[in-house]
Design an enzyme around this catalytic site. Structure first.
Site, PDB file in Angstrom:
ATOM      1  CG  HIS A 178      74.106  51.440  15.108  1.00 39.72           C
ATOM      2  ND1 HIS A 178      72.869  52.000  15.170  1.00 39.72           N
ATOM      3  CD2 HIS A 178      74.978  52.454  15.229  1.00 39.72           C
ATOM      4  CE1 HIS A 178      72.971  53.309  15.296  1.00 39.72           C
ATOM      5  NE2 HIS A 178      74.239  53.614  15.330  1.00 39.72           N
ATOM      6  CB  ILE A 223      68.369  52.401  16.534  1.00 44.78           C
ATOM      7  CG1 ILE A 223      69.801  52.687  16.986  1.00 44.78           C
ATOM      8  CG2 ILE A 223      67.430  52.191  17.704  1.00 44.78           C
ATOM      9  CD1 ILE A 223      69.932  53.985  17.773  1.00 44.78           C
ATOM     10  N   GLY A 242      72.111  56.952  12.204  1.00 44.20           N
ATOM     11  CA  GLY A 242      71.748  58.278  11.709  1.00 44.20           C
ATOM     12  C   GLY A 242      72.368  58.598  10.360  1.00 44.20           C
ATOM     13  CB  VAL A 243      75.713  57.992   8.827  1.00 42.95           C
ATOM     14  CG1 VAL A 243      76.569  58.867   9.716  1.00 42.95           C
ATOM     15  CG2 VAL A 243      75.856  56.541   9.211  1.00 42.95           C
ATOM     16  CD  GLU A 295      73.743  58.037   0.801  1.00 43.01           C
ATOM     17  OE1 GLU A 295      74.480  58.941   1.246  1.00 43.01           O
ATOM     18  OE2 GLU A 295      73.625  57.783  -0.411  1.00 43.01           O
TER      19      GLU A 295
END
Lengths: 95, 157
Positions: free
Chosen positions: B38, B44, B47-48, B52
């Site tokens: 990723h 990077i 986003g998840v 969190e």
């Protein structure tokens, strides 16, 4: 019906995308309108904000689980509206 | 951040129970297998995981407000916006505050900054329940010590 019911019905319609004209004072939020517990948090949030109260959801849930109350007492909208009116009155009395 | 263990918060910088705000820090690791996938050539932070991270920061605030008597669980995420990339090695500052405190639930507003620049933000809903298992309570106590939870902030008056 009371303006409280109208406000609650509008909140439910907007929060859960339910046609306003299908929401009646006799509607059961869970059984008739299909609102689940997560969606009800959004409704509780909107009601808390609109009326300046804190719906005692934990207490109600406990009473239902303990068999001391039925869901109809709290989640049929005419009854929910009556509970809201009581909470608003109690808040005004203690202010 | 210990990504493999989902321990995303490193340090509590500020906790104000009266104002219902918290600021924490989290160091994104420079290397992690997550970044291999990723993304190749453009690593990077997913986003998840940023969501969190904001949820965990908010969670510490809610635990503080309940004086470690209740555990918040993520229930909903609204208006989550990933505004720009978070890269390996970035030091994150996460700020969270209470939007609404209901009965058995709460909503927070949280944001992640890097060097003072807003990278992402979200409105998050939590269900708040008694600790479902004593092991979890013990774990949270240990985590609180690890991240420097200021116990005086929740001391009885």
């Amino acid at each position: 019906m009371s303006s409280t019911f109208d406000q609650v019905a509008t909140i439910i319609a907007e929060t859960c995308d339910i046609p306003r004209d299908t929401i009646t004072p006799e509607s059961h939020a869970i059984d008739d309108l299909g609102i689940d517990s997560l969606d009800f948090l959004d409704i509780a949030f909107a009601i808390d904000k609109a009326f300046g109260i804190k719906l005692p959801l934990e207490k109600w849930t406990q009473e239902v689980n303990d068999g001391k109350a039925t869901t109809e007492q709290y989640f049929v909208l005419k009854n929910l509206s009556a509970r809201i009116d009581e909470l608003v009155a109690a808040k005004g009395a203690s202010a | 951040m210990h990504l493999e263990y989902f321990k995303l918060i490193d340090r509590i910088v500020d906790l104000d129970v009266a104002e219902r705000t918290i600021t924490v820090e989290a160091q994104v690791p420079k290397e992690n297998t997550i970044f291999e996938g990723h993304f190749p050539g453009h690593p990077i932070m997913p986003g998840v995981l940023l969501i969190e991270t904001m949820a965990q920061a908010s969670g510490w605030l809610l635990i503080a407000m309940t004086k470690f008597q209740r555990m918040p669980f993520l229930a909903a995420v609204k208006e989550a916006k990933m505004r720009s990339f978070v890269s390996p090695g970035d030091l994150l500052t996460i700020e969270a505050g209470i939007v609404h405190e209901g009965s058995g639930f709460a909503m927070t507003s949280a944001k992640v900054l890097v060097g003072g620049e807003l990278r992402c933000n979200a409105t998050i809903t939590f269900g708040i329940v008694p600790f479902p298992h004593p092991d979890l309570r013990e774990h949270m106590d240990a985590e609180a010590r690890r991240i420097g939870f200021p116990q005086q902030a929740v001391a009885d008056d």
